[in-house]
Design a protein around this motif. Structure first.
Motif, PDB file in Angstrom:
ATOM      1  N   PRO A  89      20.126 176.626 131.361  1.00 32.08           N
ATOM      2  CA  PRO A  89      21.072 177.209 132.321  1.00 32.08           C
ATOM      3  C   PRO A  89      21.034 176.583 133.706  1.00 32.08           C
ATOM      4  O   PRO A  89      22.043 176.606 134.419  1.00 32.08           O
ATOM      5  N   LYS A  90      19.904 176.011 134.105  1.00 29.39           N
ATOM      6  CA  LYS A  90      19.823 175.424 135.437  1.00 29.39           C
ATOM      7  C   LYS A  90      20.362 173.994 135.479  1.00 29.39           C
ATOM      8  O   LYS A  90      20.566 173.444 136.566  1.00 29.39           O
ATOM      9  N   LEU A  91      20.582 173.409 134.309  1.00 26.50           N
ATOM     10  CA  LEU A  91      21.081 172.030 134.246  1.00 26.50           C
ATOM     11  C   LEU A  91      22.503 171.943 133.744  1.00 26.50           C
ATOM     12  O   LEU A  91      23.212 170.966 134.009  1.00 26.50           O
ATOM     13  N   ALA A  92      22.950 172.954 133.002  1.00 26.67           N
ATOM     14  CA  ALA A  92      24.299 172.920 132.430  1.00 26.67           C
ATOM     15  C   ALA A  92      25.343 173.013 133.532  1.00 26.67           C
ATOM     16  O   ALA A  92      25.198 173.781 134.487  1.00 26.67           O
ATOM     17  N   PRO A  93      26.418 172.224 133.468  1.00 27.87           N
ATOM     18  CA  PRO A  93      27.478 172.300 134.482  1.00 27.87           C
ATOM     19  C   PRO A  93      28.202 173.643 134.426  1.00 27.87           C
ATOM     20  O   PRO A  93      28.346 174.240 133.357  1.00 27.87           O
ATOM     21  N   ALA A  94      28.635 174.120 135.577  1.00 32.23           N
ATOM     22  CA  ALA A  94      29.355 175.390 135.642  1.00 32.23           C
ATOM     23  C   ALA A  94      30.724 175.238 134.992  1.00 32.23           C
ATOM     24  O   ALA A  94      31.475 174.325 135.330  1.00 32.23           O
ATOM     25  N   PRO A  95      31.078 176.107 134.044  1.00 28.45           N
ATOM     26  CA  PRO A  95      32.375 175.991 133.379  1.00 28.45           C
ATOM     27  C   PRO A  95      33.511 176.400 134.298  1.00 28.45           C
ATOM     28  O   PRO A  95      33.341 177.229 135.189  1.00 28.45           O
ATOM     29  N   THR A  96      34.670 175.815 134.071  1.00 31.31           N
ATOM     30  CA  THR A  96      35.845 176.155 134.881  1.00 31.31           C
ATOM     31  C   THR A  96      36.758 177.150 134.174  1.00 31.31           C
ATOM     32  O   THR A  96      37.611 177.763 134.797  1.00 31.31           O
ATOM     33  N   GLY A  97      36.592 177.310 132.875  1.00 25.51           N
ATOM     34  CA  GLY A  97      37.394 178.258 132.103  1.00 25.51           C
ATOM     35  C   GLY A  97      36.522 179.001 131.127  1.00 25.51           C
ATOM     36  O   GLY A  97      35.290 178.995 131.231  1.00 25.51           O
ATOM     37  N   GLU A  98      37.146 179.649 130.159  1.00 29.45           N
ATOM     38  CA  GLU A  98      36.386 180.396 129.167  1.00 29.45           C
ATOM     39  C   GLU A  98      35.545 179.455 128.321  1.00 29.45           C
ATOM     40  O   GLU A  98      35.994 178.388 127.912  1.00 29.45           O
TER      41      GLU A  98
END
Length: 314
Positions: A89-98
């Motif tokens: 979770p600290k490395l995964a890119p923040a999603p822009t959609g669902e």
């Protein structure tokens, strides 16, 4: 009389919400590494499986709410066997959609709103240790309303957004935690508050931490003998009563010292010490540095040294 749960939430200083829509269909599973910060999940429709490290696996259904105050590793999946996709979770890119897991097209088997926030308090480790590792609430409409408000507010960039989200998260936490405050809760603050007799003594400690409480006085408030009170409190809360009182006083002292507008003598008085020198000695012993240095470096410190250094006293 002060409410211990509200005071703990206030001292945790929750802020900054990130929320995302999640859906899953067919054969799917994700394995999240330990995150260490608080996270939550609300099931909007359908069902899925949640397995949190150290806890029994749960089947989540529409209307369920889950809170992980420290978010250990966990696996979320459908009900078909699958090798889960690993996510840090600290490395995964923040999603822009669902975020969609499993079969991409067609209607989902489950839709969720997941999110996380942070606790700003340097005492978060101590305070979180008083809360359950996993909070699972089923069918509470008030929580559903709060989750929807959090989702709407986090998706917008309106004036006052951060303050609104902070207040919403505080209420969300209190609603979720008090829904599980009973004698069946794991050892900690909620189980103590779920015991009518212990709750009386705990509220006294929170209402007047400066009072020179003794074991005998607190046991009398709880209408128990000293030995029965000590044993019952220790089993329910996870630490002896005088250790809890000491840890709470030190947490309050840290909060006062961070404000920079309260003198050392006043801090000492507010948390039950007769002089600044006596308080300074006690603070240094349990926190690992004198209060004057801590006040200059408010970002340092944490809760674990309180737990490790606190000793029962009478």
């Amino acid at each position: 009389m002060s409410d211990p749960l509200s005071q703990v939430i206030a001292l945790l200083q929750p802020r900054t919400v990130f929320a995302k829509s999640i859906s899953g269909a067919g054969r799917w599973g994700v394995r999240y590494s330990e995150y260490g910060q608080p996270s939550f999940c609300a099931v909007l429709e359908g069902s899925c499986r949640l397995a949190v490290d150290g806890e029994e696996a749960l089947t989540l259904e529409a209307g369920d709410f889950v809170l992980l105050p420290a978010t250990p590793g966990f696996t979320m999946s459908g009900f078909e066997p699958v090798a889960p996709e690993h996510i840090h979770p600290k490395l995964a890119p923040a999603p822009t959609g669902e975020v969609r897991h499993g079969t991409r097209g067609g209607p989902p088997d489950v839709r969720l709103l997941g999110g996380y926030f942070v606790f700003d308090s340097p005492d978060a480790a101590l305070l979180v240790s008083l809360l359950p590792a996993l909070v699972h609430v089923r069918g509470t409409e008030r929580l559903s309303v709060l989750v929807r408000l959090v989702a709407e507010e986090s998706a917008e960039q309106r004036a006052g957004r951060e303050l609104v989200l902070t207040r919403l998260v505080e209420v969300l936490l209190i609603e979720a935690l008090r829904a599980t405050a009973d004698k069946d809760a794991p050892p900690g603050l909620l189980r103590g508050l779920g015991d009518e007799r212990l709750a009386v003594a705990m509220r006294q400690m929170h209402t007047d931490p400066a009072h020179p409480w003794t074991m005998a006085q607190l046991a009398k408030k709880a209408a128990l003998s000293r030995s029965a009170f000590f044993d019952r409190f220790t089993r329910a809360v996870g630490m002896p009563p005088m250790e809890y009182l000491l840890a709470w006083r030190m947490a309050l002292a840290k909060d006062l010292l961070r404000r920079h507008d309260v003198g050392l003598a006043e801090v000492a008085e507010r948390v039950g010490y007769g002089s600044a020198s006596t308080f300074s000695t006690a603070f240094s012993r349990h926190v690992g540095q004198p209060p004057s240095r801590y006040a200059r470096q408010p970002g340092r410190g944490g809760g674990q040294e309180l737990l490790a250094g606190a000793t029962a006293a009478d």
